[in-house]
Design an enzyme around this catalytic site. Structure first.
Site, short mmCIF file in Angstrom:
data_model
loop_
_atom_site.label_atom_id
_atom_site.label_comp_id
_atom_site.label_asym_id
_atom_site.label_seq_id
_atom_site.Cartn_x
_atom_site.Cartn_y
_atom_site.Cartn_z
CE1 TYR A 298 -52.52 86.62 -43.34
CE2 TYR A 298 -53.79 85.08 -42.04
CZ TYR A 298 -53.21 85.44 -43.23
OH TYR A 298 -53.34 84.62 -44.32
CE1 TYR A 348 -56.69 85.17 -45.46
CE2 TYR A 348 -57.36 83.51 -47.05
CZ TYR A 348 -56.57 83.91 -46.00
OH TYR A 348 -55.65 83.01 -45.48
#
Lengths: 398, 139
Positions: A298, A348
């Site tokens: 991440y 994203y």
């Protein structure tokens, strides 16, 4: 063979090691797609069903996670015409949610609560005519006390991550170039990913020329903002093997969460919950860190990658800067990481970004960017390094 | 003559002591009558022991810099012509971590662990907010 099948072949195998598999993946168009989150979520589910070769009538579980606009929730099942389900809930653990959904889905299918559970995320922060950066800066109703945040400049999560990065620099000598190495390496991966939003080459000069937001973060230290939807279908290994795509097995997983709660004395901007969750997830999978062949981390900010890799133990705390500076994470490097370009350069979708690439890689569908996929370590991160999920995925059954 | 722009919404009963204190040059924080624990921002229940017996009390105003960075974009009227604003989290002697700004120091001289003390910055509309400066430097 699976211990869960009662073979007794390996008494040490964790009962959840390989007890579920990912059989479907749906990814909508990403970026400036001006459609609402619920519609993007619905499309992602249909794409995942098509990908899996699974009729909608077989889908009997739905886990839903909404992004910053909170634009999708339980009524999605009505939109989808899913009139009967065995598992259904809305979940929220911010950037750790996607990994969490896979975990709860794995436990549910392994224990017979449902056969095929679709985990879906969608978000629509980008509006026509609105600046990208404003999408996440937050327009919350404030009282005098919460009004202090904008007065001091604390808008959204970005400044807190920047402060964390700067603390890491102060404590360990991490450099701006080392942060930049993460962004540059991932851009090189993105160049090989047709889905990536930013594919033009980036070098250190280009990185340094990028405007500051909150020092030490340039804009290019920060993830993209994207509209889109992603859906992932989880089932049992036996069912997955009967479907269209190569099964990607859920071999290990864990969560860990922490917050300073506004009190002094913790070092939560530097020491993340990945340090707890990573080893637990690898242990469940029956592998060691040295077995990891690629990482999908991440990467809301460049610093998040450095801190997470340190806490997973790939290097000591504080050595993450030099660790990434030699291009180790980039194409040709020893630890291929964020091989689709990540949140910095591809799109994203919170924790779904690393999971989508892990599934593509786990199936061997990475094309020119395909890397050795025996053990794929996947992180999810929410809040300001507060909420963490780890997955270990593999094309190999337990 | 236009009214000066306010920095903040009007205080309410839940937070007025904090802002009254700031205007008078005192850092006020909530402290638990039962366990003595301090907290910030406003809580209705003690984070340490769960008690609802919270009182506003004078804090020392002394702390150390836990983390810092430089705001390089204007997000608020107060930032106009003031960039870079030095953002910081300060660990107070009372055990509270405050999001705040540092003043009276050049960005290059700020470092983790720097000892700081509270000061107050006043808006043209009569508000006051807590900021921190290197300990021992004049306001």
């Amino acid at each position: 063979m699976l211990a869960a099948e009662g073979t007794g072949e390996d008494a040490m195998t964790h009962p959840m090691n390989g007890a579920a598999a990912i059989c479907g993946l749906g990814i909508t168009a990403m970026g400036r797609v001006y459609r609402d989150a619920e519609d993007l979520a619905a499309e992602a589910v249909y794409l995942a069903l098509e990908d899996a070769g699974l009729p909608k009538s077989e889908l009997d579980g739905l886990l839903i996670n909404a992004g910053v606009t909170n634009g999708v929730s339980i009524p999605l099942h009505i939109t989808l015409g899913l009139r009967e389900l065995n598992v259904l809930t809305f979940m929220q653990g911010y950037g750790s949610s996607a990994g969490q959904m896979i975990q709860y889905a794995a436990m549910a299918v392994a224990n017979g609560l449902a056969n095929y559970i679709c985990c879906v995320f969608a978000d629509d922060p980008l509006k026509e005519g609105v600046r990208t950066g404003d999408a996440y800066a937050g327009g919350a109703r404030r009282n005098a006390m919460s009004g202090l945040y904008p007065v001091y400049g604390f808008m959204g999560a970005l400044p807190m991550y920047a402060l964390g990065a700067r603390r890491h620099m102060d404590l360990y000598g991490t450099t701006q170039d080392q942060l930049g190495a993460v962004a540059i390496g991932q851009r090189r991966w993105a160049a090989m990913n047709p889905r990536a939003t930013k594919r033009e080459p980036l070098d250190l000069a280009g990185y340094h020329a990028s405007p500051w937001v909150v020092e030490p973060f340039h804009i290019l230290d920060c993830c993209l903002v994207s509209n889109g939807g992603v859906a992932v279908i989880v089932t049992t290994p036996e069912r997955a093997r009967d479907l269209r795509q190569p099964a990607v097995y859920v071999r290990g997983f864990a969560q860990a969460h922490q917050h300073d709660a506004g009190l002094a004395g913790t070092d939560a901007l530097v020491h993340t919950p990945a340090a707890k969750a990573g080893p637990r997830a690898l242990a469940m999978a029956g592998v060691s860190r040295n077995d990891v062949t690629q990482c999908q981390i991440y990467d809301c900010y460049t610093y998040t990658v450095i801190a997470t890799l340190e806490d997973y133990g790939f290097c000591a705390k504080g050595e993450g800067g030099p660790f990434v500076a030699d291009g180790k994470l980039a194409p040709g490097g020893a630890l291929p990481t964020n091989t689709g370009g990540g949140e910095l350069s591809s799109f994203y979708m919170w924790g779904m970004t690393p999971i989508t690439e892990a599934v593509i890689q786990g199936r061997g569908h990475g094309g020119e960017r395909q890397q050795s996929n025996d053990v794929i370590l996947v992180s999810g991160n929410g809040g300001v390094l507060n909420y963490h999920s780890t997955l270990v995925l593999s094309p190999h059954a337990a | 003559m236009t009214e000066p722009t306010r920095w903040l919404p009007e205080p309410d009963d839940s937070n007025r002591p904090f802002f009254d204190g700031a205007r008078a040059g005192v850092l006020k924080l909530q402290r638990c009558d039962d366990c003595g624990g301090w907290m910030f921002p406003v809580r209705r229940r003690c984070q340490h022991c769960g008690s609802t017996a919270l009182q506003w009390a004078n804090a020392s105003g002394r702390g150390t810099v836990y983390a810092h960075g430089q705001l390089q974009r204007e997000y608020h009227v107060r930032h106009r012509g003031a960039l870079p604003v030095i953002m910081a989290q300060v660990d107070l002697a009372e055990g509270v971590r405050m999001n705040t700004n540092l003043v009276g120091v050049s960005p290059a001289d700020v470092h983790v662990g720097m000892v700081v003390s509270v000061d107050f910055e006043h808006s043209e509309s009569g508000e006051a907010i807590a900021v921190f400066r290197p300990a021992g430097t004049p306001s």
